[in-house]
Design an enzyme around this catalytic site. Structure first.
Site, PDB file in Angstrom:
ATOM      1  N   TYR A   1    -102.256 -10.734  -0.471  1.00 48.52           N
ATOM      2  CA  TYR A   1    -102.870 -10.043   0.669  1.00 48.52           C
ATOM      3  C   TYR A   1    -103.027 -10.912   1.906  1.00 48.52           C
ATOM      4  O   TYR A   1    -104.037 -10.812   2.612  1.00 48.52           O
ATOM      5  CB  TYR A   1    -104.237  -9.452   0.286  1.00 48.52           C
ATOM      6  CG  TYR A   1    -104.313  -8.895  -1.108  1.00 48.52           C
ATOM      7  CD1 TYR A   1    -103.399  -7.941  -1.544  1.00 48.52           C
ATOM      8  CD2 TYR A   1    -105.304  -9.307  -1.990  1.00 48.52           C
ATOM      9  CE1 TYR A   1    -103.455  -7.429  -2.838  1.00 48.52           C
ATOM     10  CE2 TYR A   1    -105.376  -8.797  -3.279  1.00 48.52           C
ATOM     11  CZ  TYR A   1    -104.448  -7.863  -3.703  1.00 48.52           C
ATOM     12  OH  TYR A   1    -104.519  -7.362  -4.984  1.00 48.52           O
ATOM     13  N   HIS A   2    -102.028 -11.710   2.246  1.00 50.63           N
ATOM     14  CA  HIS A   2    -102.135 -12.580   3.410  1.00 50.63           C
ATOM     15  C   HIS A   2    -100.944 -12.438   4.370  1.00 50.63           C
ATOM     16  O   HIS A   2    -100.352 -13.446   4.785  1.00 50.63           O
ATOM     17  CB  HIS A   2    -102.231 -14.050   2.951  1.00 50.63           C
ATOM     18  CG  HIS A   2    -103.406 -14.349   2.082  1.00 50.63           C
ATOM     19  ND1 HIS A   2    -103.451 -15.420   1.211  1.00 50.63           N
ATOM     20  CD2 HIS A   2    -104.598 -13.712   1.949  1.00 50.63           C
ATOM     21  CE1 HIS A   2    -104.599 -15.433   0.571  1.00 50.63           C
ATOM     22  NE2 HIS A   2    -105.319 -14.401   1.001  1.00 50.63           N
ATOM     23  N   PRO A   3    -100.568 -11.243   4.789  1.00 54.16           N
ATOM     24  CA  PRO A   3     -99.433 -11.109   5.702  1.00 54.16           C
ATOM     25  C   PRO A   3     -99.763 -11.611   7.106  1.00 54.16           C
ATOM     26  O   PRO A   3    -100.832 -11.309   7.643  1.00 54.16           O
ATOM     27  CB  PRO A   3     -99.152  -9.600   5.698  1.00 54.16           C
ATOM     28  CG  PRO A   3    -100.493  -8.984   5.419  1.00 54.16           C
ATOM     29  CD  PRO A   3    -101.172  -9.935   4.462  1.00 54.16           C
TER      30      PRO A   3
END
Length: 546
Positions: free
Chosen positions: A483-485
């Site tokens: 969850y780190h775009p």
């Protein structure tokens, strides 16, 4: 105060600054810019108000992240990923004021100071560690007080966990048994070793024990200002660009279209997926992508949507014979029910847990100068983002490669506003990432097999023989985002960048991008605290007239 417009109609609304997106960056900007009573600000968010119990209760993150049902979550999917056996990845993103800080695990991690020095080397003047560290400290309200590495007076409340599980401490012991040093604070310089995460959680006042989303920290205390208007459940369809200048936005609210005018700047803070999508819907982006969807280019910017980076994550889970973990079975649900009652009374206990309590930063190769892997240790079984449920008590550990070489992109799936963006992370498209992930999986397997975790260790989910071939097959079959775009509107000073270091969009006046999409390279850790820092710096530049 309710998150509703201050006027009877949206029609004809205008302000000096119009901010698109009420996520972490947008909340910081709205609060900071409206501190000046002579500066008018309108914040527009497609999701809801960000105050419900699912957000406030930390343990209920599990009910939101899966997207089943869609509670405060866009629940995007990627296109099929050849590197992941053709699977579609899942991309949860917050859909409420606070954005993804409303649905994340609350972990407060800044990354490695060298990450920001590298940004400066890439042409981002003023973004080196010496320049950005004071902004991290200004934003932080650390429970332990001010010091060389922490701020105590900022809006974002940060604390050590109040009551981590015994198994989380055992995980740290297991890391020590594997020659990984203990680390009491991942934000004291370069993160290295194993420890318990600090969390963005209220530690003071009547909200103690609740999640401190960026909306709760920055925006909600500012909602009474007469110069700040917040619109929720309002979809931004495009930025209006006239004669090379952004003059406002078009929105849809309650089934009707409206125009909102910006007298100074339109600021996109819609995130690594939303900001490039809105730019392309406005005619700003790669020419081929625009024309493929019948959009006439207003300004060709080939870098829009490119440079997508994310942390690919591999999970190992075990069932457990012990009951002091989380399980979705009658006894486990009973324990959660009792924990919920305790949390409502005291703000403490299991319901205050981020679930990802323990962690570690380590190297895939001893010759590296700093950690390139991160572990998140979770006190329950997590499989496919909680989309595949297991009734057993158990635990999980996630490991990700912090500096991937693969680069993906964001495009349009349709010219219709409201359609999901086309997300293609291109996971494992660079073979160097495969090699690092195999090393990562092997290290995690060794840690979870250490003696300290023996009392909790039952049957493993998805076992394999530990060979390189088996590990690679398991990674390709099950790995996905943590969850780190970031990076899809990257800043810098070369010809391909989207924004300059002052975050103004190259080629269009009166338009800025302020969110994780401007990162030229992903940081070595969780991305929410860096996003808050980016918005703090942007607010300073805007107020200074930069």
């Amino acid at each position: 105060m309710a998150c509703t417009p201050r006027r009877a109609s949206v029609a004809g609304m205008e302000a000096e600054y119009v901010i698109v997106g009420g996520g972490s960056a947008g909340c910081v900007l709205a609060a900071r810019l409206s501190e000046n009573p002579n500066t008018s600000v309108i914040l527009v968010e497609a999701g809801g108000g960000g105050r419900d119990i699912f957000i406030r209760a930390p343990a209920l993150v599990a009910t939101m992240v899966s997207g089943r049902p869609r509670i405060n979550n866009w629940a995007f999917q990627t296109v099929p990923q050849p590197g992941l056996n053709g699977r579609r990845g899942f991309q949860p993103r917050g859909k409420a004021l606070g954005g993804s800080s409303a649905i994340n695990a609350m972990l407060y991690v800044r990354g490695n100071p060298a990450d920001y020095d590298h940004w400066a080397d890439l042409g981002c003047d003023g973004w080196d560690w010496e320049c950005v560290k004071p902004l991290f400290l200004r934003a932080e309200g650390f429970q332990g007080g001010a010091g060389p590495h922490h701020g105590a007076d900022g809006p974002l409340q940060v604390r050590a966990q109040s009551a981590p599980r015994k198994i989380s401490r055992a995980f740290v012991d297991a890391c020590e048994q594997c020659q990984i040093p203990r680390c009491d604070d991942f934000n004291e310089g370069a993160p290295d070793g194993a420890g318990l995460y600090h969390v963005t959680q209220f530690h003071d006042g009547p909200q103690a024990g609740e999640r401190c989303s960026v909306a709760a920290a920055y925006l909600f205390p500012a909602m009474g200002r007469s110069n700040l208007t917040v619109l929720t459940r309002t979809l931004v369809e495009k930025v209006v660009i006239e004669d090379g200048r952004a003059t406002g936005i078009k929105v849809r609210r309650k089934g009707r279209r409206h125009a909102i005018r910006a007298r100074r700047d339109v600021i996109l803070s819609a995130g690594a997926f939303g900001s490039p999508q809105i730019l392309m819907l406005s005619g700003v982006g790669p020419e081929d992508e625009l024309r493929a969807h019948g959009i006439d280019p207003v300004h060709v910017s080939e870098g829009v949507g490119k440079n997508l980076q994310d942390h690919l994550d591999h999970v190992i889970s075990y069932r457990s014979p012990r009951r002091d973990v989380v399980g979705l079975n009658p006894r486990g649900l009973g324990r959660l029910g009792k924990a919920a009652l305790r949390w409502r009374k005291t703000g403490e206990g299991l319901f205050a847990s981020p679930m990802a309590e323990g962690g570690a930063f380590l190297k895939s190769d001893p010759a590296l100068s700093h950690a390139d892997l991160q572990i998140h240790f979770v006190i329950g079984i997590v499989d496919q983002h909680m989309r595949k449920l297991h009734g057993a008590d158990g635990f999980s550990a996630h490991i990700c490669a912090l500096y991937p070489h693969s680069r993906g992109e964001v495009g349009l799936s349709s010219r219709r506003p409201g359609s999901p963006p086309r997300i293609d992370p291109k996971f494992l498209s660079d073979p160097r990432d495969v090699a690092v992930m195999i090393k990562a999986a092997r290290q995690l397997d060794t840690i979870l097999g250490a003696e300290a975790l023996a009392p909790w260790r039952g049957k493993r989910l998805y076992p394999n023989d530990g060979s390189d071939a088996a590990l690679e097959a398991d990674i390709r079959a099950r790995a996905d985002t943590i969850y780190h775009p970031v990076g899809t509107c990257r800043m810098g000073d070369d010809a391909e960048v989207v924004v300059a270091p002052d975050l103004r969009l190259n080629g269009i006046e009166g338009l800025r991008v302020v969110d994780a999409s401007v990162m030229p390279r992903i940081v070595g850790g969780n991305t929410n605290a860096p996003t808050v820092m980016i918005a703090e710096k942007a607010a300073d530049m805007i107020r200074a007239g930069v």
